[in-house]
Write an enzyme that holds these catalytic residues in place. Structure first.
Site, mmCIF file in Angstrom:
data_model
loop_
_atom_site.group_PDB
_atom_site.id
_atom_site.type_symbol
_atom_site.label_atom_id
_atom_site.label_comp_id
_atom_site.label_asym_id
_atom_site.label_seq_id
_atom_site.Cartn_x
_atom_site.Cartn_y
_atom_site.Cartn_z
ATOM 1 N N SER A 131 0.872 -1.180 0.000
ATOM 2 C CA SER A 131 0.000 0.000 0.000
ATOM 3 C C SER A 131 0.903 1.222 0.000
ATOM 4 O O SER A 131 2.050 1.146 0.474
ATOM 5 C CB SER A 131 -0.845 -0.008 1.287
ATOM 6 O OG SER A 131 -1.454 1.256 1.468
ATOM 7 N N TYR A 144 -1.885 -1.308 10.421
ATOM 8 C CA TYR A 144 -2.027 -1.545 8.975
ATOM 9 C C TYR A 144 -0.742 -1.095 8.255
ATOM 10 O O TYR A 144 -0.170 -1.844 7.459
ATOM 11 C CB TYR A 144 -3.243 -0.791 8.425
ATOM 12 C CG TYR A 144 -3.410 -0.961 6.940
ATOM 13 C CD1 TYR A 144 -3.929 -2.140 6.413
ATOM 14 C CD2 TYR A 144 -3.025 0.041 6.046
ATOM 15 C CE1 TYR A 144 -4.061 -2.315 5.040
ATOM 16 C CE2 TYR A 144 -3.158 -0.121 4.682
ATOM 17 C CZ TYR A 144 -3.675 -1.302 4.182
ATOM 18 O OH TYR A 144 -3.800 -1.475 2.825
HETATM 19 N N1 LIG Z 1 -8.634 -0.236 -1.322
HETATM 20 C C1 LIG Z 1 -7.589 0.481 -1.027
HETATM 21 O O1 LIG Z 1 -7.656 1.711 -0.917
HETATM 22 C C2 LIG Z 1 -6.248 -0.188 -0.832
HETATM 23 C C3 LIG Z 1 -5.116 0.630 -0.827
HETATM 24 C C4 LIG Z 1 -3.872 0.040 -0.645
HETATM 25 C C5 LIG Z 1 -3.765 -1.339 -0.480
HETATM 26 N N2 LIG Z 1 -4.896 -2.108 -0.489
HETATM 27 C C6 LIG Z 1 -4.742 -3.539 -0.285
HETATM 28 O O2 LIG Z 1 -5.316 -4.234 -1.377
HETATM 29 C C7 LIG Z 1 -5.804 -5.495 -0.931
HETATM 30 C C8 LIG Z 1 -7.252 -5.652 -1.351
HETATM 31 O O3 LIG Z 1 -8.014 -4.633 -0.728
HETATM 32 P P1 LIG Z 1 -9.483 -4.243 -1.201
HETATM 33 O O4 LIG Z 1 -9.588 -2.789 -1.102
HETATM 34 O O5 LIG Z 1 -9.804 -4.898 -2.467
HETATM 35 O O6 LIG Z 1 -10.330 -4.848 0.018
HETATM 36 P P2 LIG Z 1 -11.503 -5.934 0.059
HETATM 37 O O7 LIG Z 1 -12.486 -5.718 -1.022
HETATM 38 O O8 LIG Z 1 -11.973 -5.908 1.487
HETATM 39 O O9 LIG Z 1 -10.738 -7.297 -0.234
HETATM 40 C C9 LIG Z 1 -10.008 -7.949 0.756
HETATM 41 C C10 LIG Z 1 -9.833 -9.404 0.340
HETATM 42 O O10 LIG Z 1 -9.086 -10.045 1.394
HETATM 43 C C11 LIG Z 1 -9.745 -11.242 1.715
HETATM 44 N N3 LIG Z 1 -9.496 -11.609 3.110
HETATM 45 C C12 LIG Z 1 -9.666 -10.865 4.225
HETATM 46 N N4 LIG Z 1 -9.369 -11.601 5.318
HETATM 47 C C13 LIG Z 1 -9.010 -12.831 4.865
HETATM 48 C C14 LIG Z 1 -8.618 -14.046 5.485
HETATM 49 N N5 LIG Z 1 -8.521 -14.163 6.824
HETATM 50 N N6 LIG Z 1 -8.324 -15.114 4.712
HETATM 51 C C15 LIG Z 1 -8.412 -15.026 3.357
HETATM 52 N N7 LIG Z 1 -8.781 -13.914 2.707
HETATM 53 C C16 LIG Z 1 -9.088 -12.836 3.455
HETATM 54 C C17 LIG Z 1 -11.228 -10.978 1.464
HETATM 55 O O11 LIG Z 1 -11.898 -12.200 1.189
HETATM 56 P P3 LIG Z 1 -12.993 -12.899 2.139
HETATM 57 O O12 LIG Z 1 -13.757 -11.821 2.821
HETATM 58 O O13 LIG Z 1 -13.766 -13.732 1.152
HETATM 59 O O14 LIG Z 1 -12.177 -13.729 3.088
HETATM 60 C C18 LIG Z 1 -11.150 -10.142 0.182
HETATM 61 O O15 LIG Z 1 -11.078 -10.985 -0.943
HETATM 62 C C19 LIG Z 1 -5.583 -5.525 0.583
HETATM 63 O O16 LIG Z 1 -4.380 -6.218 0.863
HETATM 64 C C20 LIG Z 1 -5.455 -4.065 0.942
HETATM 65 O O17 LIG Z 1 -4.703 -3.862 2.109
HETATM 66 C C21 LIG Z 1 -6.134 -1.561 -0.655
#
Ligand SMILES: NC(=O)c1ccc[n+]([C@@H]2O[C@H](COP(=O)([O-])OP(=O)(O)OC[C@H]3O[C@@H](n4cnc5c(N)ncnc54)[C@H](OP(=O)(O)O)[C@@H]3O)[C@@H](O)[C@H]2O)c1
Length: 246
Positions: A131, A144
């Site tokens: 991130s 985080y």
């Molecule tokens: N959105 C942003 O602004 C942003 C910015 C920088 C980095 N990121 C990173 O990008 C990645 C995806 O984020 P997103 O925004 O797309 O969030 P999201 O829609 O909440 O996706 C998170 C994913 O992680 C999975 N997950 C959570 N806990 C888990 C567990 N215990 N075991 C297996 N899978 C798990 C969820 O699947 P289930 O619920 O099906 O388990 C879901 O597929 C993350 O690593 C986040 O930190 C996001």
């Protein structure tokens, strides 16, 4: 990297950025499996149940995926949670522990599960996900930021250790993207599809950069180098007012 004709597992691909990336790989002609705890909501891609906090669950998912797709040659560690913490209240430790368990140890556990297979294959890719916050803290989310800085440091060593084994390691460094509720609270969050357009352009460049940093992430990724760190941190600390109810 080539995104066509690959077999790709995206752990954390059941929603948000991971699901969007999965659909891009599938549209380019790759076979894609998405993993997560809540697979029931996906009806257009193959899924596997996996909880990255549970070693048995990860081993079961690994055995299933490698039995059905012995040609698996791309693993993406996308699973992550973003939690706010008030460090003035020691009760925040529960959030800290959960964050490190999912984001950092979960990433390490998934990579460990697949690394021997990918080395045997001798021509494969691992994509980790950090991130902008790994490089430029967002004070309402201390653990985080620590977890993602940890994944960044781990990725650097992983790349060095796997060099020469035919397993390339790429780090995706998203800025705020309009997923996971960001769309409701952060007007600056990038629309998912525009973000993915840039990600695919960078991923498919030759050579693929070690870090996939879209243009909006540059000011976070390079703040320390650019001398803007203190100023940006102060601006980002304004968000603490809402956390502390001021
Ligand atoms: N959105 C942003 O602004 C942003 C910015 C920088 C980095 N990121 C990173 O990008 C990645 C995806 O984020 P997103 O925004 O797309 O969030 P999201 O829609 O909440 O996706 C998170 C994913 O992680 C999975 N997950 C959570 N806990 C888990 C567990 N215990 N075991 C297996 N899978 C798990 C969820 O699947 P289930 O619920 O099906 O388990 C879901 O597929 C993350 O690593 C986040 O930190 C996001």
């Amino acid at each position: 990297m080539n995104i066509r004709n690959r077999t790709v597992l995206i752990v954390g691909g059941t929603s948000g950025i991971g699901l969007g990336l999965a659909r891009r790989f599938a549209a380019a002609g790759s076979t894609v499996i998405v993993g997560g705890r809540n697979t029931g909501k996906i009806d257009d891609l193959e899924t596997v149940e996996i909880d990255v906090t549970d070693a048995d669950s990860v081993a079961r998912a690994r055995d299933h995926v490698l039995a059905t797709h012995p040609e698996l040659d791309v693993v993406v560690t996308m699973s992550g949670i973003m939690l706010m913490e008030d460090l003035r209240d020691p009760a925040h430790f529960a959030e800290a522990e959960t964050t490190i368990t999912v984001n950092l140890l979960g990433t390490i556990r998934v990579i460990d599960a697949f690394t021997p297979h990918l080395i045997r294959l001798g021509d494969a890719d691992i994509i980790t996900v950090t991130s902008g916050i790994a490089f430029m803290p967002f004070p309402p989310m201390p653990s985080y930021g620590a977890s993602k800085a940890g994944v960044h440091a781990y990725t650097e060593s992983l790349r060095a250790q796997l060099a020469g084994a035919g397993v390339r390691v790429t780090e995706l460094v998203p800025p705020a993207v309009a997923t996971a509720g960001q769309e409701k609270v952060n007007p600056a969050a990038l629309p998912l599809e525009g973000f993915l357009d840039e990600v695919i352009d960078l991923l498919t460049a030759t050579p693929t950069p070690n870090e996939i940093v879209v243009s909006a992430a540059n000011r976070l990724r390079w703040a320390e180098r650019d001398g803007t760190f203190a100023e940006l941190l102060e601006a980002r600390s304004q968000s603490l007012a809402s956390l502390f109810g001021q």
